[in-house]
Design an enzyme around this catalytic site. Structure first.
Site, short mmCIF file in Angstrom:
data_model
loop_
_atom_site.label_atom_id
_atom_site.label_comp_id
_atom_site.label_asym_id
_atom_site.label_seq_id
_atom_site.Cartn_x
_atom_site.Cartn_y
_atom_site.Cartn_z
N MET A 110 0.84 -1.19 0.00
CA MET A 110 0.00 0.00 0.00
C MET A 110 0.88 1.24 0.00
O MET A 110 1.72 1.41 0.89
CB MET A 110 -0.90 0.02 1.24
CG MET A 110 -1.88 -1.14 1.31
SD MET A 110 -2.81 -1.11 2.87
CE MET A 110 -1.54 -1.65 4.02
N ILE A 168 1.69 -5.64 8.07
CA ILE A 168 3.11 -5.37 8.27
C ILE A 168 3.37 -3.86 8.27
O ILE A 168 2.95 -3.15 7.36
CB ILE A 168 3.95 -6.04 7.17
CG1 ILE A 168 3.69 -7.55 7.16
CG2 ILE A 168 5.44 -5.77 7.38
CD1 ILE A 168 4.30 -8.25 5.97
N GLY A 198 0.99 3.89 4.91
CA GLY A 198 1.72 3.06 3.95
C GLY A 198 2.34 1.81 4.54
O GLY A 198 3.08 1.88 5.50
N SER A 199 2.06 0.65 3.96
CA SER A 199 2.67 -0.58 4.43
C SER A 199 2.27 -1.74 3.52
O SER A 199 2.11 -1.56 2.32
CB SER A 199 2.29 -0.86 5.87
OG SER A 199 3.19 -1.81 6.41
N ARG A 200 2.07 -2.91 4.11
CA ARG A 200 1.89 -4.12 3.32
C ARG A 200 1.05 -5.13 4.08
O ARG A 200 1.07 -5.17 5.31
CB ARG A 200 3.28 -4.68 3.00
CG ARG A 200 3.37 -6.11 2.56
CD ARG A 200 4.82 -6.41 2.25
NE ARG A 200 5.08 -7.84 2.22
CZ ARG A 200 6.26 -8.38 1.95
NH1 ARG A 200 7.29 -7.59 1.69
NH2 ARG A 200 6.43 -9.69 1.94
#
Length: 230
Positions: A110, A168, A198-200
């Site tokens: 993301m 994450i 923002g991340s995953r």
């Protein structure tokens, strides 16, 4: 498993952003006023206001909370994208924390401009919720899945298949929020959690699962079918 229940509230902005948006607005306004008063310039004040509005708009966009329902009533064997973003990993990995065997991992990254609400990827029952402290490597790096701070949600589908969904943290994201509770039923269309800035999200599936996306493909949370269980 009973009938899917629509639980999402009709909101346009996610509640996780309330404090950030309020205090962020005050800071942006204060900075614009200070710059306008302190800089020896003939630039009109509305220019500073415009720049401040653009910055605030970016933050506002980040906390969007769209109302979504999976298109169709049949969710058997369906695995939907748990987040908006881009597919950055599709590979078999050795999962060592829970399954201790090989699993198919599909990862969605993301960016700052994506919606950051996370959805349950499958219908089922939450078996385990676990938060692990860790590092803050860039989220798209392979080592981020194991070494970064993350939150794990294990879901057992109505067919008895265990699916692991991992939120994450990244280099920018420093707060993972998980709404899933152990022992509760969960459904596609419901929010699993939220990751700020923002991340995953990784999804671990059994080998033999049919992959329905490709590398680099954009996904829409709760809409894009990323896989079908065998």
């Amino acid at each position: 498993m009973g009938k899917r229940i629509r639980k999402l509230k009709k909101q346009r902005l996610h509640s996780e952003g309330n404090d950030t948006l309020f205090y962020g607005l005050l800071v942006i306004i204060a900075v614009a006023v200070i710059l306008w008063r302190s800089l020896d310039t003939k630039i009109p004040f509305w220019c500073f206001v415009s720049v401040a509005a653009v910055v605030y708009g970016i933050v506002l966009n980040f906390f969007r909370c769209p109302i979504r329902y999976f298109p169709g009533d049949d969710t058997e064997r369906v695995v939907v994208a748990p987040a908006d973003g881009k597919v950055v990993v599709i590979e078999e990995v050795e999962e060592t924390e829970y399954f201790h065997d090989k699993r198919l991992m599909i990862s969605i990254f993301m960016s700052l401009f994506n919606v950051h609400a996370n959805w349950f990827p499958v219908d089922g029952k939450v078996k385990t919720v676990y938060h692990q402290n860790g590092n803050f490597h860039k989220a798209w790096l392979p080592k981020a899945s194991e070494e970064n701070e993350h939150a794990d949600v294990m879901i057992e589908t109505p067919e008895g298949v265990d699916v692991l969904c991992r939120q994450i943290a990244g280099a920018v994201a420093r707060r993972i929020v998980t709404y899933a509770k152990e022992g509760e039923e969960c459904f596609i269309d419901e929010h699993l959690g939220f990751i700020k800035f923002g991340s995953r999200v990784d999804v671990f599936l059994p080998l033999g699962t049919e992959v329905c996306v490709k590398m680099g493909q954009s996904t829409t949370g709760d809409q894009t079918v990323i896989a079908k269980l065998a």
